[in-house]
Design an enzyme around this catalytic site. Structure first.
Site, PDB file in Angstrom:
ATOM      1  N   ASP A   2      43.671  43.298  39.277  1.00  0.00           N
ATOM      2  CA  ASP A   2      43.517  44.063  40.515  1.00  0.00           C
ATOM      3  C   ASP A   2      44.891  44.586  40.948  1.00  0.00           C
ATOM      4  O   ASP A   2      45.795  43.793  41.219  1.00  0.00           O
ATOM      5  CB  ASP A   2      42.947  43.105  41.575  1.00  0.00           C
ATOM      6  CG  ASP A   2      42.321  43.835  42.734  1.00  0.00           C
ATOM      7  OD1 ASP A   2      42.612  45.031  42.910  1.00  0.00           O
ATOM      8  OD2 ASP A   2      41.550  43.196  43.479  1.00  0.00           O
ATOM      9  N   ASP A  19      41.045  50.786  40.828  1.00  0.00           N
ATOM     10  CA  ASP A  19      42.202  49.891  40.776  1.00  0.00           C
ATOM     11  C   ASP A  19      41.910  48.482  40.270  1.00  0.00           C
ATOM     12  O   ASP A  19      42.706  47.578  40.490  1.00  0.00           O
ATOM     13  CB  ASP A  19      42.858  49.816  42.162  1.00  0.00           C
ATOM     14  CG  ASP A  19      41.954  49.146  43.179  1.00  0.00           C
ATOM     15  OD1 ASP A  19      40.748  49.028  42.916  1.00  0.00           O
ATOM     16  OD2 ASP A  19      42.461  48.737  44.239  1.00  0.00           O
ATOM     17  N   GLU A  20      40.786  48.273  39.620  1.00  0.00           N
ATOM     18  CA  GLU A  20      40.511  46.928  39.111  1.00  0.00           C
ATOM     19  C   GLU A  20      39.595  46.972  37.905  1.00  0.00           C
ATOM     20  O   GLU A  20      38.820  47.916  37.724  1.00  0.00           O
ATOM     21  CB  GLU A  20      39.888  46.053  40.214  1.00  0.00           C
ATOM     22  CG  GLU A  20      38.632  46.653  40.777  1.00  0.00           C
ATOM     23  CD  GLU A  20      38.000  45.801  41.873  1.00  0.00           C
ATOM     24  OE1 GLU A  20      38.059  44.570  41.785  1.00  0.00           O
ATOM     25  OE2 GLU A  20      37.425  46.390  42.787  1.00  0.00           O
TER      26      GLU A  20
END
Length: 388
Positions: free
Chosen positions: A6, A102-103
């Site tokens: 993350d 974003d992860e």
DNA sequence: TCTGGGGTCCTAGGACCC
DNA sequence: TCTGGGGTCCTAGGACCC
């Protein structure tokens, strides 16, 4: 074993990277001061110290952190950065499942010979991301994706948190209920009402009690979650998909012409996306949010997929007119497409008029693809008559 | 000070079919 | 003198996630 990786305060970190003068300062991505009805998308850790966080109305952030650096955000740049990082993840696992910009989850089974034990791999992965991009990533490691996801949030930013195999249940039982992934605001309210504070408190409840409190599906989910079991829904692949576009107006709209022109705009951005991906949709939805924040939806399916802007707009407009209560201030207008299907449409289904329309729209699509700055659009006055 | 935008999944009731 | 049961699709709405 699985890793959940993350990126820390992703949008804000990218801005600090691209603008060294922002480093170490409170950066708030979401809007400029004075932008009405905006919310914080991402706050840098420096900004979080002032109590600014995601989803907070911008005006409130401004009060807490007037000296902050406020930015609207550059999605294209974040997406570009995201792709690079996902590429780096791909160097560490053949199976990377991206969850959002974003992860991602990495299945790291069988990578021991290459990278060593999971913790060693995680350190290498963090170092690689930092070296190649300058960004930091928080990592969770566990024997299932669900727990890995919770683990990555345990020591942010730049964290690394491992749940050893066999330790899943103990970890979940010790967890404050606020950290249970999938239990949002409404569920937390129920937890509070019943005095449930930790996983342990949930662990003591029977499946029947949990189902009575939270519904059968979510109750069963919680029963399994606090026993350290992964949930299938977090393991499985995605469904058939949908796409939508919506707009909150800076000031409520009342004028019918302005509203219906806004609807055309929204339909337009949707149809280019749909056609650009070579897909078609059988269901159209319109979303209305009034001044008082109450929302209504109207949805209609058809055996005939949407084929053109004119077609989409006609369907959306009919739904809008069916639902909208005249005179009520309109805060938000949205349109969505569901029941997406792959592939080219059968030409023979459409008459000459439709064919002409579609060719025109295909031309617009092509031009916009080749020359994005042209931003060619349909003029409302040039659209064929809409069915009242 | 109000409360973005783009998604996913779930639920409940009704229509319809066998 | 009664009103089955299971499956699928549809609509409207809600919770949740980043």
């Amino acid at each position: 074993m699985y890793i959940h990786a993350d990126l820390d305060a992703f949008y804000a970190s990218v801005e600090q990277l691209d603008h060294p003068e922002y480093a170490g300062k409170p950066v708030i991505v979401g809007g400029l001061p004075g932008d009405r009805r905006s919310v914080v998308s991402t706050a840098s850790y420096e900004a979080r110290k002032f109590g600014v966080h995601s989803a907070m109305p911008l005006v409130q952030a401004l009060k807490r952190c007037p000296q902050g650096i406020y930015l609207r955000g550059r999605m294209e740049r974040y997406r570009e950065m995201s792709e690079r990082i996902m590429g780096i993840f791909g160097d560490f696992s053949p199976e990377v499942r991206q969850l959002s910009v974003d992860e991602a989850f990495l299945d790291i089974s069988g990578t021991e010979k290459l990278f060593g034990p999971p913790e060693a791999l995680a350190k290498k992965l963090k170092a690689a991301v930092r070296e190649k991009t300058g960004l930091t990533v928080s990592v969770g490691i566990a024997s299932n994706r669900y727990i890995a996801k919770i683990a990555s949030g345990m020591s942010k930013p730049d964290g690394l948190f491992l749940i050893p195999p066999g330790g899943e249940e103990a970890f979940m039982r010790s967890l404050p209920v606020g950290k249970i992934w999938g239990a949002g605001e409404k569920t937390q309210e129920i937890f509070r009402k019943h005095g449930l504070k930790t996983g342990e408190d949930l662990y003591r409840l029977s499946p029947g009690t949990l189902s009575a409190m939270f519904g059968k599906s979510f109750g069963n989910f919680l029963y399994r979650a606090v026993r350290g079991e992964g949930a299938e829904s977090f393991d499985s692949e995605r469904g058939e998909g949908s796409m939508s576009a919506e707009r909150t107006f800076p000031y409520d709209l009342y004028d019918r012409f302005a509203i219906e022109s806004a609807l055309l705009d929204i339909c337009e951005s949707l149809i280019w996306r749909l056609l650009g991906e070579g897909r078609q949709a059988r269901t159209v939805q319109v979303k209305i949010r009034y001044k008082d924040f109450s929302s209504v939806l109207a949805r209609e399916s058809s055996p005939n997929p949407v084929v053109s802007l004119n077609d989409l707009y006609a369907r959306a407009l009919a739904l809008f007119r069916k639902k909208y209560q005249d005179g009520r201030g309109l805060r938000l207008l949205g349109a969505g497409l569901m029941n997406l299907e792959e592939g080219p449409r059968q030409k023979e289904l459409f008459g000459a008029q439709d064919e002409k329309e579609r060719n025109l729209e295909k031309a617009i699509l092509e031009i916009n693809r080749k020359f994005p700055s042209a931003a060619l659009r349909r003029s409302r006055s040039k659209l064929p008559e809409q069915d009242p």
